[in-house]
Design a protein around this motif. Structure first.
Motif, PDB file in Angstrom:
ATOM      1  N   PHE A  11      -8.208  -3.874  -1.560  1.00  0.00           N
ATOM      2  CA  PHE A  11      -8.327  -2.719  -2.451  1.00  0.00           C
ATOM      3  C   PHE A  11      -6.861  -2.034  -2.125  1.00  0.00           C
ATOM      4  O   PHE A  11      -6.580  -1.617  -1.303  1.00  0.00           O
ATOM      5  N   VAL A  12      -6.122  -1.913  -3.333  1.00  0.00           N
ATOM      6  CA  VAL A  12      -4.834  -1.492  -3.046  1.00  0.00           C
ATOM      7  C   VAL A  12      -4.648  -0.279  -4.189  1.00  0.00           C
ATOM      8  O   VAL A  12      -4.952  -0.492  -5.434  1.00  0.00           O
ATOM      9  N   LYS A  59       9.764   7.014  -5.348  1.00  0.00           N
ATOM     10  CA  LYS A  59       8.900   6.746  -4.101  1.00  0.00           C
ATOM     11  C   LYS A  59       7.478   6.758  -4.517  1.00  0.00           C
ATOM     12  O   LYS A  59       6.766   7.327  -5.192  1.00  0.00           O
ATOM     13  N   LEU A  60       6.651   5.424  -4.036  1.00  0.00           N
ATOM     14  CA  LEU A  60       5.242   5.192  -3.984  1.00  0.00           C
ATOM     15  C   LEU A  60       4.482   5.610  -2.849  1.00  0.00           C
ATOM     16  O   LEU A  60       4.878   4.730  -1.861  1.00  0.00           O
ATOM     17  N   SER A  61       3.303   5.944  -3.072  1.00  0.00           N
ATOM     18  CA  SER A  61       2.385   5.995  -1.810  1.00  0.00           C
ATOM     19  C   SER A  61       1.402   4.647  -1.939  1.00  0.00           C
ATOM     20  O   SER A  61       0.987   4.453  -3.013  1.00  0.00           O
ATOM     21  N   LEU A  62       1.605   3.968  -0.848  1.00  0.00           N
ATOM     22  CA  LEU A  62       0.837   2.519  -1.131  1.00  0.00           C
ATOM     23  C   LEU A  62      -0.232   2.662   0.130  1.00  0.00           C
ATOM     24  O   LEU A  62      -0.293   2.988   1.234  1.00  0.00           O
ATOM     25  N   MET A  63      -1.496   2.449  -0.194  1.00  0.00           N
ATOM     26  CA  MET A  63      -2.728   2.420   0.544  1.00  0.00           C
ATOM     27  C   MET A  63      -3.401   1.017   0.287  1.00  0.00           C
ATOM     28  O   MET A  63      -3.676   0.680  -0.952  1.00  0.00           O
ATOM     29  N   VAL A  64      -3.466   0.383   1.326  1.00  0.00           N
ATOM     30  CA  VAL A  64      -4.163  -0.631   1.438  1.00  0.00           C
ATOM     31  C   VAL A  64      -5.587  -1.076   2.053  1.00  0.00           C
ATOM     32  O   VAL A  64      -5.433  -0.492   3.450  1.00  0.00           O
ATOM     33  N   VAL A 116      -7.099   0.568   7.088  1.00  0.00           N
ATOM     34  CA  VAL A 116      -6.558   0.994   5.967  1.00  0.00           C
ATOM     35  C   VAL A 116      -5.130   1.409   6.476  1.00  0.00           C
ATOM     36  O   VAL A 116      -4.951   2.036   7.252  1.00  0.00           O
ATOM     37  N   LEU A 117      -4.366   0.750   5.453  1.00  0.00           N
ATOM     38  CA  LEU A 117      -2.787   0.805   5.677  1.00  0.00           C
ATOM     39  C   LEU A 117      -2.102   1.736   4.746  1.00  0.00           C
ATOM     40  O   LEU A 117      -2.331   1.611   3.571  1.00  0.00           O
ATOM     41  N   TYR A 118      -1.265   2.548   5.222  1.00  0.00           N
ATOM     42  CA  TYR A 118      -0.598   3.479   4.486  1.00  0.00           C
ATOM     43  C   TYR A 118       0.854   3.426   4.690  1.00  0.00           C
ATOM     44  O   TYR A 118       1.514   3.331   5.782  1.00  0.00           O
ATOM     45  N   ARG A 178       3.430  -6.603  -3.827  1.00  0.00           N
ATOM     46  CA  ARG A 178       2.402  -6.999  -4.502  1.00  0.00           C
ATOM     47  C   ARG A 178       1.993  -8.513  -4.237  1.00  0.00           C
ATOM     48  O   ARG A 178       0.794  -8.680  -3.522  1.00  0.00           O
ATOM     49  N   PRO A 179       3.041  -9.288  -4.226  1.00  0.00           N
ATOM     50  CA  PRO A 179       2.759 -10.695  -3.784  1.00  0.00           C
ATOM     51  C   PRO A 179       2.473 -11.062  -2.546  1.00  0.00           C
ATOM     52  O   PRO A 179       1.688 -11.986  -2.063  1.00  0.00           O
ATOM     53  N   LEU A 180       3.259 -10.146  -1.508  1.00  0.00           N
ATOM     54  CA  LEU A 180       2.617 -10.388   0.015  1.00  0.00           C
ATOM     55  C   LEU A 180       1.334 -10.079   0.107  1.00  0.00           C
ATOM     56  O   LEU A 180       0.631 -10.740   0.983  1.00  0.00           O
ATOM     57  N   ILE A 181       0.764  -8.995  -0.343  1.00  0.00           N
ATOM     58  CA  ILE A 181      -0.644  -8.589   0.106  1.00  0.00           C
ATOM     59  C   ILE A 181      -1.575  -9.497  -0.617  1.00  0.00           C
ATOM     60  O   ILE A 181      -2.567 -10.164  -0.081  1.00  0.00           O
TER      61      ILE A 181
END
Length: 280
Positions: free
Chosen positions: A256-257, A190-195, A231-233, A245-248
């Motif tokens: 900033f990701v 699992k990965l935590s994604l912050m954008v 900030v999206l988490y 990745r390509p969506l963002i």
């Protein structure tokens, strides 16, 4: 990836599995794990070919998987089992090397890589693969490690039927196969994604339209620029990262990701492989 490309990949990987068994493992009586291992034992102990035993032993397990994992997954698995079985019938059982340990290592690596590719393409080689995948839906356990545990019983069976030296070679092969599978099948990670982006609404909409994942949105402000940002988490699997990745990037190339591995996830988190709302 369309379904025909996926089937071609499964087809080639299934032949490679049959090649690994017949050219590296079976000539030294080194047994693979699970149902495949039992089929190998029966193939060595009886006049009936191992490929035939694989088909017969996999029927009841695939029926259960059909009800729990879905028709497409089991249809792909039946295709994989059939291709591997036919390949094992026509590929001659021949020694590539006289060294049993070397054959165990290379056979484990080749089989593990091929099985990992098959599983990653929404299929399996049947047998305990299906049971392991059912269990990983309930708990976030590395698939390869679970398969090592479940397949260990074959080591003891082969030890009593053949020899304990061959059983240890079998254990080495099963262990290596499990390690290689975990390097390829990474759904349990699992990965935590912050954008951080100034196009928060567009990014949020695109992610929600394409993924079965919840997203937390927080208002932010740049410390130096004082610019208002969103900030999206979210928490995603390693598989999903290739889609995210390509969506963002397509919406906000300057976003900033931050991506970091997450040790554990509690709460409502979808664990099956149908994480995409739209086919990519």
């Amino acid at each position: 990836m369309n379904k025909w490309t996926r089937l071609v990949i499964i087809f080639i990987a299934s032949i490679v599995v049959g090649f690994a068994f017949n050219m590296f493992l079976l000539p030294h009586e080194v047994i693979a794990g699970g149902v495949t291992g039992i089929a190998m034992i029966l193939g060595l102990a009886t006049p009936v070919n191992t490929g035939i035993w694989m088909i017969l032993l996999n029927i009841p397990i695939l029926v259960v998987g059909w009800m729990k994992l879905g028709k497409m997954f089991i249809a792909n698995s039946i295709f994989s089992v059939a291709v591997t079985s036919i390949a094992m019938i026509y590929i001659p059982v021949a020694k590539v090397t006289e060294d049993a340990l070397l054959s165990s290592v290379f056979g484990g690596v080749i089989a593990g890589a091929a099985i990992g590719i098959i599983i990653r393409n929404y299929s399996s080689t049947g047998g305990l693969d299906v049971i392991s995948l059912l269990l990983t839906q309930k708990r976030d356990i590395p698939l390869g490690g679970l398969m090592i545990a479940l397949n260990s019983i074959v080591v003891f069976i082969s030890g009593f039927i053949f020899s304990w030296e061959l059983a240890m070679y079998t254990m080495a092969s099963i262990y290596i196969t499990g390690l290689v599978i975990d390097r390829i099948h990474t759904r349990h990670i699992k990965l935590s994604l912050m954008v951080v982006t100034n196009k928060g609404e567009e990014v949020k909409k695109e992610l929600l339209n394409n993924l079965y994942r919840g997203i937390t949105v927080v208002d932010g402000e740049g410390a130096y620029s004082a610019a208002k940002v969103k900030v999206l988490y979210s928490v995603i699997t390693r598989y999903e990262l290739a889609f995210v990745r390509p969506l963002i990037k397509a919406i906000d190339p300057n976003a900033f990701v931050s991506i970091s591995e997450t040790m554990e996830v509690m709460g409502n988190f979808r664990k099956d492989d149908n994480f995409m709302k739209k086919p990519m």
